[in-house]
Design a protein around this motif. Structure first.
Motif, short mmCIF file in Angstrom:
data_model
loop_
_atom_site.label_atom_id
_atom_site.label_comp_id
_atom_site.label_asym_id
_atom_site.label_seq_id
_atom_site.Cartn_x
_atom_site.Cartn_y
_atom_site.Cartn_z
N LYS A 1 0.83 -1.21 0.00
CA LYS A 1 0.00 0.00 0.00
C LYS A 1 0.87 1.26 0.00
O LYS A 1 0.59 2.22 -0.74
CB LYS A 1 -0.91 -0.02 1.23
N TYR A 2 1.92 1.23 0.81
CA TYR A 2 2.75 2.43 0.93
C TYR A 2 3.63 2.65 -0.29
O TYR A 2 4.16 3.76 -0.47
CB TYR A 2 3.59 2.37 2.21
N ALA A 3 3.77 1.64 -1.13
CA ALA A 3 4.54 1.81 -2.36
C ALA A 3 3.94 2.88 -3.24
O ALA A 3 4.64 3.58 -3.97
CB ALA A 3 4.63 0.48 -3.12
N ALA A 4 2.60 3.03 -3.16
CA ALA A 4 1.92 4.03 -3.98
C ALA A 4 2.29 5.45 -3.56
O ALA A 4 2.32 6.36 -4.40
CB ALA A 4 0.40 3.83 -3.89
N PHE A 5 2.56 5.65 -2.27
CA PHE A 5 2.78 7.01 -1.77
C PHE A 5 4.25 7.38 -1.59
O PHE A 5 4.58 8.55 -1.43
CB PHE A 5 2.04 7.18 -0.43
N GLU A 6 5.11 6.39 -1.63
CA GLU A 6 6.53 6.67 -1.43
C GLU A 6 7.12 7.67 -2.43
O GLU A 6 8.00 8.46 -2.06
CB GLU A 6 7.33 5.36 -1.43
N PRO A 7 6.64 7.70 -3.70
CA PRO A 7 7.18 8.72 -4.62
C PRO A 7 6.90 10.16 -4.17
O PRO A 7 7.55 11.09 -4.66
CB PRO A 7 6.46 8.41 -5.94
N LEU A 8 5.96 10.36 -3.25
CA LEU A 8 5.65 11.71 -2.76
C LEU A 8 6.48 12.10 -1.55
O LEU A 8 6.41 13.26 -1.10
CB LEU A 8 4.16 11.80 -2.39
N LEU A 9 7.24 11.18 -1.00
CA LEU A 9 7.89 11.41 0.29
C LEU A 9 8.80 12.62 0.28
O LEU A 9 8.71 13.49 1.17
CB LEU A 9 8.68 10.17 0.71
N LEU A 10 9.70 12.72 -0.68
CA LEU A 10 10.66 13.84 -0.68
C LEU A 10 9.94 15.18 -0.78
O LEU A 10 10.30 16.14 -0.08
CB LEU A 10 11.66 13.67 -1.82
N ASP A 11 8.92 15.26 -1.63
CA ASP A 11 8.16 16.50 -1.75
C ASP A 11 7.44 16.83 -0.45
O ASP A 11 7.42 18.00 -0.02
CB ASP A 11 7.12 16.38 -2.87
N ALA A 12 6.85 15.82 0.18
CA ALA A 12 6.12 16.05 1.43
C ALA A 12 7.05 16.56 2.52
O ALA A 12 6.67 17.43 3.32
CB ALA A 12 5.43 14.76 1.86
N LEU A 13 8.28 16.06 2.55
CA LEU A 13 9.25 16.53 3.52
C LEU A 13 9.66 17.97 3.24
O LEU A 13 9.87 18.77 4.17
CB LEU A 13 10.48 15.62 3.52
N VAL A 14 9.76 18.33 1.97
CA VAL A 14 10.06 19.72 1.60
C VAL A 14 8.94 20.63 2.10
O VAL A 14 9.18 21.69 2.69
CB VAL A 14 10.23 19.84 0.07
N LEU A 15 7.69 20.23 1.86
CA LEU A 15 6.55 21.02 2.31
C LEU A 15 6.56 21.14 3.84
O LEU A 15 6.26 22.21 4.39
CB LEU A 15 5.25 20.38 1.83
N TYR A 16 6.90 20.07 4.52
CA TYR A 16 7.00 20.07 5.98
C TYR A 16 7.98 21.13 6.46
O TYR A 16 7.69 21.90 7.39
CB TYR A 16 7.43 18.68 6.42
N PHE B 1 3.86 19.43 -7.92
CA PHE B 1 4.27 19.88 -6.60
C PHE B 1 4.47 21.39 -6.54
O PHE B 1 4.26 22.00 -5.48
CB PHE B 1 5.55 19.17 -6.17
N GLU B 2 4.83 22.02 -7.64
CA GLU B 2 4.95 23.49 -7.63
C GLU B 2 3.61 24.13 -7.31
O GLU B 2 3.54 25.17 -6.63
CB GLU B 2 5.49 23.99 -8.98
N ASN B 3 2.54 23.52 -7.78
CA ASN B 3 1.21 24.01 -7.44
C ASN B 3 0.92 23.85 -5.95
O ASN B 3 0.28 24.71 -5.33
CB ASN B 3 0.15 23.27 -8.25
N VAL B 4 1.41 22.75 -5.37
CA VAL B 4 1.23 22.53 -3.93
C VAL B 4 1.96 23.61 -3.14
O VAL B 4 1.39 24.20 -2.20
CB VAL B 4 1.73 21.13 -3.53
#
Length: 407
Positions: free
Chosen positions: A253-268, A348-351
């Motif tokens: 399940k988490y394989a689907a979201f792992e590609p977002l991890l680096l971006d999510a950490l940047v946003l954090y 991600f630029e939109n985010v």
């Protein structure tokens, strides 16, 4: 052998005689952490207070400072300190001199004691914090030497292997390692409890959980509060997901979201770094005076925002206040039905642009939440309504973007 008095000022005290060994008395003191006496002997502690950089001890320190738990609850969350003493002299109703032999003293809680001393030095103990101190007297005499040793040994058998160490050994974190391997902070991640690193793998898993729209759909009323409330919960889910799909890791399940991890950490990082500026410029007041903003202790220097490569700062938004904001951006996560991989609506630029646009409103809502439920990071991090309100704000923004695109 040298026996010296150590002055204990307590908020509460009680004593009970041992039912089988009547000469032995067990005393329990509730001691204000800021008043715990200095230099109490640790001769009975079989485990020296080493490894203070381990995350478990960082968590204890954050709890004592009121950053990751409600101030005043430290004695409820910590096992306390156990001391073998010779005798106790009552000086006043709440003042006692505890007579301690240099060869004995603290039998358990050496790490807690060192954390208290460090925080006393930094003057960073949150208001109302107490530590429970258990004192055993009546063991004097050669016939009780073996019992003293047995007590010391028995008090130091409580640390078990943490799940993340097991998951690391089992290979559950290999996909995360592959994602972060090219980052300049990749070597700073601790994947097992003995790692002396600045970044805990549980932080990565928790941030990943905030973007989990499978378990927390954007049209549902559930929110991944456990990502803040209890790090062990998303970690267990991550480990179970690995175990259940061991033969075909791509089905995780988490394989689907792992590609977002680096971006999510940047946003954090942006959220934690931008909060002070936006609060001061648009909301009013001084963000640095809020308890949801933490100050870097003198021993640490300045906080780094390595995920987003932002300038260092001596203050940042606490995790308890940042996670509900970051979790609201789960609204931007969608899963491509063809690839099964998550991606950001509009990129991600939109985010990031949306964060800059929404920051004043989200921070204003955080300020209102402080007024309603309290100025403690733990209060915000665990409050369901606060998570829901921030989520709705970002949801409306996304819906308006979609309407504008259609128009």
């Amino acid at each position: 052998m040298a026996i010296k008095p150590y002055r204990f000022e307590v908020s509460e005290a009680r004593s009970v005689k041992h039912p089988t060994l009547p000469n032995i008395v067990k005393h329990t003191f509730l001691v204000p952490a800021r008043l715990f006496p200095k230099d109490v002997p640790t001769g009975a502690n079989l485990r020296d207070p080493v490894g203070m950089n381990r995350q478990v001890y960082k968590d204890v320190k954050a709890s004592l400072e009121g950053k990751e738990a409600l101030p005043g609850t430290f004695d409820l969350l910590n096992l306390g300190i156990t001391i073998i003493a010779e005798d106790i002299e009552v000086i006043d109703k709440r003042i006692f001199d505890v007579m301690i032999d240099d060869d004995y003293g603290i039998a358990n809680g050496g790490h807690t004691t060192q954390i208290i001393y460090d925080c006393q030095e930094d003057d960073s103990i949150a208001e109302g914090q107490h530590v429970e101190v258990k004192i055993i007297t009546g063991l004097e005499g050669g016939e009780n030497h073996t019992l003293r040793v047995d007590i010391a040994r028995g008090q130091n058998t409580g640390i078990s292997v943490q799940p993340r160490s097991i998951f690391e050994l089992d290979g559950a974190f290999e996909t995360l390692k592959a994602i972060v391997k090219d980052q300049d902070w990749a070597g700073d991640i601790g994947f097992k409890e003995s790692d002396k690193k600045d970044i805990d793998v549980r932080e990565l898993v928790s941030v990943l959980e905030l973007m989990n729209i499978t378990d927390f759909p954007v049209r549902d009323s559930k929110h991944p509060i456990a990502a803040y409330e209890k790090w062990s919960a998303p970690l267990k889910k991550f480990g179970d997901d690995y175990e259940d799909n061991r033969t075909d890791p791509s089905k995780r399940k988490y394989a689907a979201f792992e590609p977002l991890l680096l971006d999510a950490l940047v946003l954090y990082d942006y959220i934690r770094r931008d909060f002070l500026r936006v609060y001061n410029e648009t909301v009013g007041g001084r963000a640095g005076n809020l308890r949801i903003v933490e100050k870097a202790p003198p021993s640490k220097g300045r906080f780094q925002f390595r995920y987003a490569k932002l300038d260092d700062h001596d203050q940042r938004l606490t995790k308890g206040a940042a996670f509900p904001i970051l979790g609201a951006f789960r609204n931007f996560v969608v899963v491509d039905p063809e690839t099964g991989t998550a991606e950001w609506l509009g990129g991600f630029e939109n985010v990031l642009a949306s964060w800059r646009e929404l920051a004043p409103e989200l921070i204003s809502e955080t300020k209102q939440a402080i007024r309603d439920i309290g100025n403690a990071p733990d209060s915000l991090g665990k409050n369901r309504n606060h998570w829901a309100n921030l989520f709705k704000t970002v949801r409306l923004h996304v819906m308006q973007q979609q309407l504008d695109t259609m128009g």
